[in-house]
Design a protein around this motif. Sequence first.
Motif, PDB file in Angstrom:
ATOM      1  N   PRO A 277      56.311  38.488  36.483  1.00 58.73           N
ATOM      2  CA  PRO A 277      56.181  38.168  35.091  1.00 58.73           C
ATOM      3  C   PRO A 277      54.941  37.652  34.601  1.00 58.73           C
ATOM      4  O   PRO A 277      54.040  38.320  33.806  1.00 58.73           O
ATOM      5  N   VAL A 278      54.166  36.898  35.331  1.00 53.83           N
ATOM      6  CA  VAL A 278      52.967  36.386  35.214  1.00 53.83           C
ATOM      7  C   VAL A 278      51.827  37.464  35.375  1.00 53.83           C
ATOM      8  O   VAL A 278      50.678  37.449  34.482  1.00 53.83           O
ATOM      9  N   LEU A 279      51.940  38.147  36.218  1.00 53.61           N
ATOM     10  CA  LEU A 279      51.061  39.454  36.330  1.00 53.61           C
ATOM     11  C   LEU A 279      50.991  40.143  35.249  1.00 53.61           C
ATOM     12  O   LEU A 279      49.742  40.702  34.589  1.00 53.61           O
ATOM     13  N   VAL A 280      52.206  40.765  34.898  1.00 48.15           N
ATOM     14  CA  VAL A 280      52.313  41.714  33.577  1.00 48.15           C
ATOM     15  C   VAL A 280      51.812  40.969  32.430  1.00 48.15           C
ATOM     16  O   VAL A 280      51.009  41.638  31.556  1.00 48.15           O
ATOM     17  N   ALA A 281      52.174  39.858  32.341  1.00 48.63           N
ATOM     18  CA  ALA A 281      51.825  39.026  31.008  1.00 48.63           C
ATOM     19  C   ALA A 281      50.349  39.022  30.942  1.00 48.63           C
ATOM     20  O   ALA A 281      49.793  39.094  29.936  1.00 48.63           O
ATOM     21  N   ASN A 282      49.615  38.705  32.165  1.00 44.17           N
ATOM     22  CA  ASN A 282      48.102  38.426  32.194  1.00 44.17           C
ATOM     23  C   ASN A 282      47.534  39.757  31.863  1.00 44.17           C
ATOM     24  O   ASN A 282      46.371  39.760  31.015  1.00 44.17           O
ATOM     25  N   VAL A 283      47.728  40.782  32.481  1.00 49.90           N
ATOM     26  CA  VAL A 283      47.314  42.181  32.080  1.00 49.90           C
ATOM     27  C   VAL A 283      47.419  42.452  30.694  1.00 49.90           C
ATOM     28  O   VAL A 283      46.506  43.164  30.000  1.00 49.90           O
ATOM     29  N   VAL A 375      34.077  42.015  27.697  1.00 47.64           N
ATOM     30  CA  VAL A 375      33.947  42.110  29.102  1.00 47.64           C
ATOM     31  C   VAL A 375      34.424  40.898  29.568  1.00 47.64           C
ATOM     32  O   VAL A 375      35.178  40.933  30.420  1.00 47.64           O
ATOM     33  N   LEU A 376      34.336  39.701  29.010  1.00 50.35           N
ATOM     34  CA  LEU A 376      34.878  38.356  29.495  1.00 50.35           C
ATOM     35  C   LEU A 376      36.266  38.423  29.651  1.00 50.35           C
ATOM     36  O   LEU A 376      37.035  37.918  30.581  1.00 50.35           O
ATOM     37  N   VAL A 377      36.953  38.839  28.640  1.00 53.30           N
ATOM     38  CA  VAL A 377      38.425  38.503  28.631  1.00 53.30           C
ATOM     39  C   VAL A 377      39.257  39.598  29.388  1.00 53.30           C
ATOM     40  O   VAL A 377      39.955  39.562  29.857  1.00 53.30           O
ATOM     41  N   GLY A 378      38.662  40.903  29.395  1.00 52.94           N
ATOM     42  CA  GLY A 378      39.022  41.845  30.240  1.00 52.94           C
ATOM     43  C   GLY A 378      39.097  41.387  31.718  1.00 52.94           C
ATOM     44  O   GLY A 378      39.823  41.556  32.508  1.00 52.94           O
ATOM     45  N   ALA A 379      37.662  40.839  32.262  1.00 49.14           N
ATOM     46  CA  ALA A 379      37.570  40.509  33.445  1.00 49.14           C
ATOM     47  C   ALA A 379      38.267  39.306  33.849  1.00 49.14           C
ATOM     48  O   ALA A 379      39.109  39.106  35.011  1.00 49.14           O
ATOM     49  N   ALA A 380      38.424  38.476  32.936  1.00 52.79           N
ATOM     50  CA  ALA A 380      39.346  37.233  33.088  1.00 52.79           C
ATOM     51  C   ALA A 380      40.862  37.652  33.402  1.00 52.79           C
ATOM     52  O   ALA A 380      41.182  36.920  34.239  1.00 52.79           O
ATOM     53  N   CYS A 381      41.353  38.268  32.435  1.00 53.54           N
ATOM     54  CA  CYS A 381      42.830  38.575  32.537  1.00 53.54           C
ATOM     55  C   CYS A 381      43.094  39.542  33.613  1.00 53.54           C
ATOM     56  O   CYS A 381      44.074  39.278  34.291  1.00 53.54           O
ATOM     57  N   LEU A 382      42.499  40.554  33.710  1.00 57.88           N
ATOM     58  CA  LEU A 382      42.559  41.429  34.583  1.00 57.88           C
ATOM     59  C   LEU A 382      42.488  40.926  36.286  1.00 57.88           C
ATOM     60  O   LEU A 382      43.027  41.194  37.152  1.00 57.88           O
ATOM     61  N   GLY A 383      41.533  40.052  36.231  1.00 63.89           N
ATOM     62  CA  GLY A 383      41.067  39.278  37.516  1.00 63.89           C
ATOM     63  C   GLY A 383      42.022  38.611  37.986  1.00 63.89           C
ATOM     64  O   GLY A 383      41.923  38.252  39.220  1.00 63.89           O
ATOM     65  N   THR A 384      43.114  38.256  37.218  1.00 66.97           N
ATOM     66  CA  THR A 384      44.065  37.287  37.842  1.00 66.97           C
ATOM     67  C   THR A 384      45.058  38.066  39.079  1.00 66.97           C
ATOM     68  O   THR A 384      45.651  37.456  39.744  1.00 66.97           O
ATOM     69  N   ALA A 385      44.823  39.444  38.709  1.00 71.43           N
ATOM     70  CA  ALA A 385      45.658  40.165  39.508  1.00 71.43           C
ATOM     71  C   ALA A 385      45.107  40.141  41.057  1.00 71.43           C
ATOM     72  O   ALA A 385      45.691  40.267  41.904  1.00 71.43           O
ATOM     73  N   ALA A 386      44.046  39.781  41.387  1.00 70.33           N
ATOM     74  CA  ALA A 386      43.328  39.257  42.595  1.00 70.33           C
ATOM     75  C   ALA A 386      43.882  38.028  43.206  1.00 70.33           C
ATOM     76  O   ALA A 386      43.750  38.032  44.431  1.00 70.33           O
ATOM     77  N   VAL A 387      44.754  37.269  42.566  1.00 64.73           N
ATOM     78  CA  VAL A 387      45.202  36.001  43.055  1.00 64.73           C
ATOM     79  C   VAL A 387      46.241  36.288  43.645  1.00 64.73           C
ATOM     80  O   VAL A 387      47.265  36.776  43.077  1.00 64.73           O
ATOM     81  N   PRO A 388      46.622  36.007  45.193  1.00 63.75           N
ATOM     82  CA  PRO A 388      47.945  36.129  45.647  1.00 63.75           C
ATOM     83  C   PRO A 388      48.954  35.539  44.953  1.00 63.75           C
ATOM     84  O   PRO A 388      50.114  35.993  44.840  1.00 63.75           O
ATOM     85  N   GLY A 389      48.883  34.347  44.398  1.00 62.48           N
ATOM     86  CA  GLY A 389      50.181  33.675  43.901  1.00 62.48           C
ATOM     87  C   GLY A 389      50.582  34.529  42.666  1.00 62.48           C
ATOM     88  O   GLY A 389      51.768  34.705  42.333  1.00 62.48           O
ATOM     89  N   VAL A 390      49.560  35.093  41.853  1.00 65.65           N
ATOM     90  CA  VAL A 390      49.907  35.912  40.536  1.00 65.65           C
ATOM     91  C   VAL A 390      50.534  36.986  41.054  1.00 65.65           C
ATOM     92  O   VAL A 390      51.838  37.500  40.485  1.00 65.65           O
ATOM     93  N   ARG A 391      50.211  37.665  42.061  1.00 59.62           N
ATOM     94  CA  ARG A 391      50.841  38.861  42.525  1.00 59.62           C
ATOM     95  C   ARG A 391      52.099  38.594  43.083  1.00 59.62           C
ATOM     96  O   ARG A 391      53.119  39.712  42.991  1.00 59.62           O
ATOM     97  N   ARG A 392      52.363  37.645  43.979  1.00 56.09           N
ATOM     98  CA  ARG A 392      53.664  37.400  44.439  1.00 56.09           C
ATOM     99  C   ARG A 392      54.774  36.721  43.996  1.00 56.09           C
ATOM    100  O   ARG A 392      55.886  36.874  44.091  1.00 56.09           O
ATOM    101  N   LEU A 393      54.299  36.126  42.794  1.00 58.27           N
ATOM    102  CA  LEU A 393      55.372  35.170  42.098  1.00 58.27           C
ATOM    103  C   LEU A 393      56.246  36.095  41.133  1.00 58.27           C
ATOM    104  O   LEU A 393      55.982  37.092  40.304  1.00 58.27           O
ATOM    105  N   THR A 394      57.610  36.100  41.450  1.00 56.71           N
ATOM    106  CA  THR A 394      58.849  36.561  40.907  1.00 56.71           C
ATOM    107  C   THR A 394      59.299  35.810  39.785  1.00 56.71           C
ATOM    108  O   THR A 394      59.231  34.428  40.017  1.00 56.71           O
TER     109      THR A 394
END
Length: 412
Positions: A277-283, A375-394
């Motif tokens: 959920p956090v990954l999808v919502a941040n994207v 550019v800032l908002v795109g990089a910040a929100c999409l950049g959270t996908a690189a964080v292991p906890g964001v990708r793994r949290l279900t």
Amino acid sequence: MTHPLRGRDFRLLFAARVLSLTGDAAVPAALALAVLRATGSTSALALVLGCAMVPRLLLLPLGGVLADRLNARGVALTTDLAGAAAQLFAALELLSGEPRLWHLAAAQVIGGAASAFQTPTVSPLIAGTVEPSGLQKANSLMGVANGATRLAGPALAGTFVLTIGPGWTFLLDSASFAASAAILALARVRHVPIPRRSLRADLAEGWSEVRSRDWYWTSLIAHGVWNGTSAVLLTLGPALAVDRLGGEGVWIATVQVGAAGLVAGALLAARVRPRRPVLVANVGLAALALPLALFAVAAPAPLLVAAYGLALTGLGVLNPTWETVVQMTIPPQALARVTSYDWLLSLAAAPLGYALAPWAASVWGPSVPLWTAAVLVGAACLGTAAVPGVRRLTMPVAAPDAALASPQPQAR
């Protein structure tokens, strides 16, 4: 799964929040019209609005501590009464026919302080009146109420100011806060008490809960960037709409479609439950880059309006999804303190955008700050996908703490 509105306590909480949110949404518009009528000065308006924002920012962490130490219902009820008193004072001042600026400013200081103590109580109130399986729907309903009041509140305030006058408008606002307190007094809210410690220790424990979760603090940075860049659009967008895009109606349509998108996103969040959920919502939040870029190039008005509606739909999905994950992941005895840090970052980022956008536009033109924000908002929100906890949290399927799974009711 039982629908949250079938529960008596959540129904009462929901009704109280709708009244309180309506008052919150109506006050800024009514205040702006009232101060401009009384003084004709935008500087005076900025002063009065700042008197509400500063105490809200400064007192948010303390509000989180009190909501965790005490029953959140009692804190929220008290702040509703304080808000009612502040708006009543402003109403009497305006009805007197000769309102004094410092009196209106003092009323907003009280209102801002009350908001600082009330904001951290919302998440514990929901978690304390709804079972874990119903949290997503409950948060979605609150998101719908928030979007609907943001859509209707300013319109109601403007209508009342133009028909019955600003004084009576504030009197109605005061009544809405008082009614919210009366309804909330009937609700029972589960509460997990915390040991008595120093204020510093309580604040440190709340921050430790934030810092220990990489998905949380990195997402907060992205959310703060979203709020700051949204402020850039809200600052520069109206002038661009008037000067280049067809007039005031374009901006009004943009704001209204955005509010509708917020409601649509909250409704969607009740039905769609992504595995991460956090990954999808941040994207989804990265969609704000689209209207920022379109305003920078003065794109056709229909595209701008639709893009902003899409961006606010992403926000509407994020809010209830984020609240649900936080409520089911953060220990209940620290929930208010953790959410107070969340709100502090979000609220502090917006004034930064409001302040920097006009300055940057005066130096380089409006396209530069708008493109930079995109550019800032795109990089910040999409950049959270690189964080292991964001990708793994279900999405959690059960409460993280036995106290949340089987809380002991403490009605006060």
